[in-house]
Design a protein around this motif. Structure first.
Motif, PDB file in Angstrom:
ATOM      1  N   ARG A 156      16.820   1.301   4.956  1.00 13.75           N
ATOM      2  CA  ARG A 156      15.773   0.171   5.213  1.00 13.75           C
ATOM      3  C   ARG A 156      14.514   0.914   5.817  1.00 13.75           C
ATOM      4  O   ARG A 156      14.869   1.713   6.600  1.00 13.75           O
ATOM      5  N   TRP A 187      12.190  -1.267   7.309  1.00  9.43           N
ATOM      6  CA  TRP A 187      11.417  -2.833   7.909  1.00  9.43           C
ATOM      7  C   TRP A 187      10.292  -2.400   8.975  1.00  9.43           C
ATOM      8  O   TRP A 187      10.233  -1.342   9.685  1.00  9.43           O
ATOM      9  N   MET A 206       6.846  -4.326  -0.027  1.00  6.17           N
ATOM     10  CA  MET A 206       6.438  -3.024   0.803  1.00  6.17           C
ATOM     11  C   MET A 206       4.822  -3.242   0.704  1.00  6.17           C
ATOM     12  O   MET A 206       4.222  -3.674  -0.520  1.00  6.17           O
ATOM     13  N   ALA A 213       3.739   1.802   3.843  1.00  2.00           N
ATOM     14  CA  ALA A 213       5.200   2.018   3.297  1.00  2.00           C
ATOM     15  C   ALA A 213       6.342   1.132   4.053  1.00  2.00           C
ATOM     16  O   ALA A 213       7.174   1.329   4.030  1.00  2.00           O
ATOM     17  N   TRP A 230       8.395  -2.317   5.107  1.00  2.00           N
ATOM     18  CA  TRP A 230       8.701  -3.294   4.439  1.00  2.00           C
ATOM     19  C   TRP A 230       8.573  -4.765   5.053  1.00  2.00           C
ATOM     20  O   TRP A 230       8.803  -4.838   6.247  1.00  2.00           O
ATOM     21  N   TRP A 231       8.502  -5.541   4.339  1.00  2.00           N
ATOM     22  CA  TRP A 231       8.492  -7.167   5.090  1.00  2.00           C
ATOM     23  C   TRP A 231       9.228  -7.993   4.162  1.00  2.00           C
ATOM     24  O   TRP A 231       9.528  -7.699   2.968  1.00  2.00           O
ATOM     25  N   ASN A 246      10.819   6.291  -0.602  1.00  2.00           N
ATOM     26  CA  ASN A 246       9.741   5.384   0.095  1.00  2.00           C
ATOM     27  C   ASN A 246       8.576   5.907   0.058  1.00  2.00           C
ATOM     28  O   ASN A 246       7.452   5.198  -0.341  1.00  2.00           O
ATOM     29  N   LYS A 297       5.097   4.581  -2.063  1.00  2.00           N
ATOM     30  CA  LYS A 297       3.908   4.431  -1.334  1.00  2.00           C
ATOM     31  C   LYS A 297       2.661   4.938  -1.903  1.00  2.00           C
ATOM     32  O   LYS A 297       1.462   4.186  -1.955  1.00  2.00           O
ATOM     33  N   ASP A 346       0.116  -5.511  -1.333  1.00  2.00           N
ATOM     34  CA  ASP A 346       1.545  -5.775  -1.300  1.00  2.00           C
ATOM     35  C   ASP A 346       2.398  -5.754  -2.426  1.00  2.00           C
ATOM     36  O   ASP A 346       1.659  -6.326  -3.456  1.00  2.00           O
TER      37      ASP A 346
END
Length: 329
Positions: free
Chosen positions: A101, A103, A119, A123, A125-126, A183, A187, A195
């Protein structure tokens, strides 16, 4: 094997099986938070109260009516720890990779209305509402990593579910992010200030015993379930359900499944009249057990066939379609 696979029975009586094993509810007049109430119910009974049908709903209303105008815990809770990837192929993930993760510092929000993840160009996360529309990242498993990127940025604004369908139709699935390198790679393909959805999502409301919420009774006059509560648990107030913080101390309702034997008649329709149902009895029983497991009843209910006076399990009924009936217990 091909013929047997073709002969999938229509289990006309199985979908109603849970109603054959009615819940017995018990109001416990001790003040406990939701987790403490869950432990108590599992120790003394079966679990916190679960509702499978309208009959359960009425019985729960009757027993909570004893406690006038009070709030009592039931087994409903927002499963904030159920985040998982849309791509479920276990062989795709190495040790710990399915749990990777990234976050943002204030995420996830743990609001039950925000159950899909995306994302940003930073980079991080939401979590957001799955019906919101954003571009998204697909994964193409047909491309070797050394040839080109397996991740595709799709600049079409879609809800998370429609993005999932798009990726599955044209590629493999929404993107899973297994490690820091992936990740960082994703990005680089997200345009600045944009987003995008990724393949992470979670379940929302569940019952304590693991069964899905097939029926609800929220107090809509109070705008329930509320979407501004983190770590929310469900309680019943005069028959209607509301959300409260799980740390509150309330009376609660447990349920138990009666330890009785009950015969259930099941009708099965064959698609191939040449197949002997007796040859498929174990496969049918496995299907039934799976259906019970899907409803959270596998630990409480044991099934077996009951032989009829002639020594057989199945009895043919003469109708327009060839059907066979049987008893199970």
């Amino acid at each position: 094997m091909e013929g047997k696979a073709f002969v999938i029975m229509v289990l006309t009586g199985l979908c109603a099986l849970p109603s054959c094993f009615p819940h017995q509810y018990h109001l416990v007049e001790e003040l406990k938070n939701w987790t403490e109430a869950q432990s108590y119910c599992r120790e003394k009974f079966t679990d916190l109260a679960t509702v499978d049908n309208q009959e359960d709903m009425a019985k729960l209303h009757d027993i909570t009516g004893i406690y006038h105008n009070g709030h009592v815990w039931i087994g409903l809770y927002d499963d904030i720890n159920s985040w998982r990837w849309s791509l479920e192929n276990k062989s795709y993930y190495g040790k710990g990779e399915a749990e990777f993760r990234m976050w943002a510092s204030t995420k996830p929000s743990n609001l039950f209305t925000k159950t899909c993840a995306g994302m940003g160009t930073d980079a991080a996360w939401w979590d957001g509402r799955c019906n919101a529309t954003f571009p998204f990242i697909c994964y193409n498993g047909a491309i070797a990593a050394q040839d080109s990127s397996r991740f595709i940025f799709v600049n079409k604004s879609k809800t998370w579910t429609k993005a999932q369908s798009y990726c599955r139709e044209r590629y493999t699935d929404l993107a899973s992010v297994r490690n820091q390198a992936e990740n960082d790679e994703i990005k680089t393909i997200i345009p600045q200030g944009t987003d995008a959805w990724i393949g992470l999502f979670r379940d929302s409301w569940k019952w304590s015993d693991g069964s899905a919420t097939s029926i609800t009774n929220w107090n809509t006059k109070n705008s329930e379930p509320k979407d501004n509560i983190t770590e929310a648990c469900g309680m019943s107030r005069v028959g209607k359900w509301e959300t409260w913080l799980c740390s509150h101390r309330l009376f609660f309702v447990c349920y138990s499944a009666p330890l009785t034997k009950q015969v259930v008649r099941v009708k099965l329709t064959k698609t191939d009249s040449s197949v002997d149902m007796e040859d498929l009895k174990e496969a049918i029983l496995q299907q039934m057990n799976q259906r019970l497991k899907d409803r959270g009843l596998s630990g409480d209910v044991k099934l077996r066939w009951v032989k009829q006076p002639d020594g057989k399990i199945f009895h043919k009924e003469e109708k327009e379609e060839e059907e066979e009936s049987c008893n199970l217990i």
